[in-house]
Design an enzyme around this catalytic site. Structure first.
Site, PDB file in Angstrom:
ATOM      1  N   HIS A  55       0.839  -1.205   0.000  1.00 32.96           N
ATOM      2  CA  HIS A  55       0.000   0.000   0.000  1.00 32.96           C
ATOM      3  C   HIS A  55       0.869   1.247   0.000  1.00 32.96           C
ATOM      4  O   HIS A  55       2.082   1.167   0.164  1.00 32.96           O
ATOM      5  CB  HIS A  55      -1.010  -0.018   1.146  1.00 32.96           C
ATOM      6  CG  HIS A  55      -0.435   0.124   2.524  1.00 32.96           C
ATOM      7  ND1 HIS A  55       0.371  -0.832   3.106  1.00 32.96           N
ATOM      8  CD2 HIS A  55      -0.555   1.111   3.446  1.00 32.96           C
ATOM      9  CE1 HIS A  55       0.709  -0.447   4.332  1.00 32.96           C
ATOM     10  NE2 HIS A  55       0.170   0.740   4.554  1.00 32.96           N
ATOM     11  N   HIS A  57       1.394   3.948   1.845  1.00 37.23           N
ATOM     12  CA  HIS A  57       1.933   4.739   2.962  1.00 37.23           C
ATOM     13  C   HIS A  57       3.455   4.834   2.903  1.00 37.23           C
ATOM     14  O   HIS A  57       4.139   3.884   2.516  1.00 37.23           O
ATOM     15  CB  HIS A  57       1.485   4.147   4.304  1.00 37.23           C
ATOM     16  CG  HIS A  57       0.053   4.453   4.627  1.00 37.23           C
ATOM     17  ND1 HIS A  57      -0.686   3.721   5.527  1.00 37.23           N
ATOM     18  CD2 HIS A  57      -0.770   5.441   4.167  1.00 37.23           C
ATOM     19  CE1 HIS A  57      -1.910   4.243   5.610  1.00 37.23           C
ATOM     20  NE2 HIS A  57      -1.987   5.276   4.792  1.00 37.23           N
ATOM     21  N   ASP A  59       5.828   4.734   5.018  1.00 39.82           N
ATOM     22  CA  ASP A  59       6.685   3.769   5.716  1.00 39.82           C
ATOM     23  C   ASP A  59       6.739   2.418   4.994  1.00 39.82           C
ATOM     24  O   ASP A  59       7.411   1.495   5.458  1.00 39.82           O
ATOM     25  CB  ASP A  59       6.248   3.603   7.182  1.00 39.82           C
ATOM     26  CG  ASP A  59       4.852   3.044   7.333  1.00 39.82           C
ATOM     27  OD1 ASP A  59       3.925   3.563   6.679  1.00 39.82           O
ATOM     28  OD2 ASP A  59       4.676   2.091   8.110  1.00 39.82           O
ATOM     29  N   HIS A  60       6.064   2.331   3.835  1.00 43.12           N
ATOM     30  CA  HIS A  60       6.106   1.107   3.024  1.00 43.12           C
ATOM     31  C   HIS A  60       6.723   1.338   1.645  1.00 43.12           C
ATOM     32  O   HIS A  60       7.149   0.377   1.001  1.00 43.12           O
ATOM     33  CB  HIS A  60       4.699   0.513   2.888  1.00 43.12           C
ATOM     34  CG  HIS A  60       4.115   0.136   4.211  1.00 43.12           C
ATOM     35  ND1 HIS A  60       3.983  -1.165   4.628  1.00 43.12           N
ATOM     36  CD2 HIS A  60       3.696   0.911   5.243  1.00 43.12           C
ATOM     37  CE1 HIS A  60       3.489  -1.179   5.874  1.00 43.12           C
ATOM     38  NE2 HIS A  60       3.305   0.073   6.255  1.00 43.12           N
ATOM     39  N   HIS A 114      -7.580  -0.559   5.494  1.00 42.53           N
ATOM     40  CA  HIS A 114      -6.535   0.312   6.044  1.00 42.53           C
ATOM     41  C   HIS A 114      -6.322   1.471   5.071  1.00 42.53           C
ATOM     42  O   HIS A 114      -6.265   2.635   5.466  1.00 42.53           O
ATOM     43  CB  HIS A 114      -5.260  -0.503   6.252  1.00 42.53           C
ATOM     44  CG  HIS A 114      -4.062   0.290   6.684  1.00 42.53           C
ATOM     45  ND1 HIS A 114      -3.966   0.893   7.910  1.00 42.53           N
ATOM     46  CD2 HIS A 114      -2.908   0.580   6.038  1.00 42.53           C
ATOM     47  CE1 HIS A 114      -2.790   1.521   8.002  1.00 42.53           C
ATOM     48  NE2 HIS A 114      -2.140   1.349   6.875  1.00 42.53           N
ATOM     49  N   ASP A 134      -0.320  -3.736   6.335  1.00 44.03           N
ATOM     50  CA  ASP A 134      -0.947  -3.191   7.548  1.00 44.03           C
ATOM     51  C   ASP A 134      -2.418  -3.585   7.653  1.00 44.03           C
ATOM     52  O   ASP A 134      -3.216  -2.876   8.271  1.00 44.03           O
ATOM     53  CB  ASP A 134      -0.851  -1.657   7.557  1.00 44.03           C
ATOM     54  CG  ASP A 134       0.575  -1.160   7.771  1.00 44.03           C
ATOM     55  OD1 ASP A 134       1.477  -1.979   8.002  1.00 44.03           O
ATOM     56  OD2 ASP A 134       0.765   0.077   7.708  1.00 44.03           O
ATOM     57  N   HIS A 172       4.597  -4.608  10.778  1.00 46.60           N
ATOM     58  CA  HIS A 172       4.971  -3.861  11.992  1.00 46.60           C
ATOM     59  C   HIS A 172       5.109  -4.779  13.198  1.00 46.60           C
ATOM     60  O   HIS A 172       4.422  -5.803  13.289  1.00 46.60           O
ATOM     61  CB  HIS A 172       3.911  -2.800  12.325  1.00 46.60           C
ATOM     62  CG  HIS A 172       3.920  -1.625  11.391  1.00 46.60           C
ATOM     63  ND1 HIS A 172       4.761  -0.551  11.558  1.00 46.60           N
ATOM     64  CD2 HIS A 172       3.187  -1.371  10.285  1.00 46.60           C
ATOM     65  CE1 HIS A 172       4.538   0.329  10.585  1.00 46.60           C
ATOM     66  NE2 HIS A 172       3.585  -0.141   9.798  1.00 46.60           N
TER      67      HIS A 172
HETATM   68 FE    FE Z   1       2.702   0.919   8.065  1.00 44.74          FE
HETATM   69 ZN    ZN Z   2       0.001   1.771   6.473  1.00 40.85          ZN
END
Ligand code: FE
Ligand code: ZN
Length: 262
Positions: A55, A57, A59-60, A114, A134, A172
């Site tokens: 996805h 985001h 942090d990915h 999410h 996530d 995570h």
């Molecule tokens: Fe994340």
């Molecule tokens: Zn995420």
């Protein structure tokens, strides 16, 4: 048999590294940061051949551009979403991902909630590996950002129906906090108490608590237990009214955790 190992990133992200015997070509899932990945690749003399994204985001995907620059020709696969740049192939429900020599094929599952375009990858070693980003966490699940509660509930029902031996590779290390909330929902659960004890021991030893497997999640993750009478009763208690059906119970649990626990 390929090996899957976590590359820790930021405070609590895992970037999964897929490595097959007999080749120095590897794949990674959700590289939010390029630095730890480049470090491992250099240390081990590996070449990055493919990036799988779940996805949009940061942090990915934050490391994708620099990794692609460092490894020209790398395949970059992810969901159809204009917020993700640099894909070499866009993936949709049911698509097959072949990374010859790197791993067994994966099948793409659309698991929105999410985010509106979140996907998961099912297959890999033994056909029983799920990279779920996530969507589902060990003992918990992602928050609802630009998807909907109904979507995330349906996506989790879908995952719940996979074979119980499916290995769950989430993105995570949130397990201890998630299990703490699980005990708010099911305070008398022996399975949860035991899982928390084991997870605390792993963290104390500096070890990840993931992957987990679906059987353990079905036994201890409240977000997959929305049909259990005790969970329905606890969620109804929070909502202040009787709840009916997985989506209603899921939504109350998610709002309970968002508003009171996190
Ligand atoms: Fe994340
Ligand atoms: Zn995420």
């Amino acid at each position: 048999m390929i090996h899957i190992t976590p590359i820790p990133a930021f405070d609590d992200n895992y970037i999964w590294l897929l490595r097959a015997p007999g080749t120095d070509r590897v794949a990674v899932v959700d590289p939010g940061d390029e630095e730890p990945v480049l470090e491992v690749l250099a240390q081990e003399g590996l070449t990055l051949a493919a990036i799988l994204i779940t996805h949009h985001h940061g942090d990915h995907i934050g490391g994708v551009a620099d990794l692609a620059a460092a490894y020209p020709g790398v395949e970059v696969l992810g969901p159809v979403d204009p917020r993700i740049r640099g894909l070499t192939r866009q993936l949709r429900e049911g698509d097959r991902v072949d990374l010859p020599g790197l791993t067994e094929p994966f099948q793409v599952l659309e698991v929105p909630g999410h985010t509106s375009t979140h996907i998961a990858y099912l297959g890999g070693p033994g056909g029983a590996t799920l990279f779920c980003g996530d969507t589902l966490f060990a003992g918990g699940c992602g928050r609802v950002f630009d998807g909907t509660f109904a979507q995330l509930s349906a996506s989790l029902r879908r995952i719940a129906a996979l074979p119980p031996q499916t290995h769950i590779y989430c993105a995570h290390e949130y397990t201890l906090a998630n299990l703490g909330f699980g005990l708010w929902v099911e305070p008398d659960s022996q399975a949860l108490t035991e899982r928390l004890r084991q997870a605390q021991a792993s963290r104390a030893a500096g070890l990840p608590t993931v992957p987990s497997d679906l059987a353990l999640e079905l036994a201890t993750n409240p977000f997959l237990r929305t049909g259990e009478p005790g969970v329905i009763a606890a969620a109804s208690g929070f909502a202040g009214r009787p709840l009916n059906g997985h989506a209603e119970v899921f939504t109350a649990l998610r709002q309970w955790k968002d508003s009171r626990y996190d």
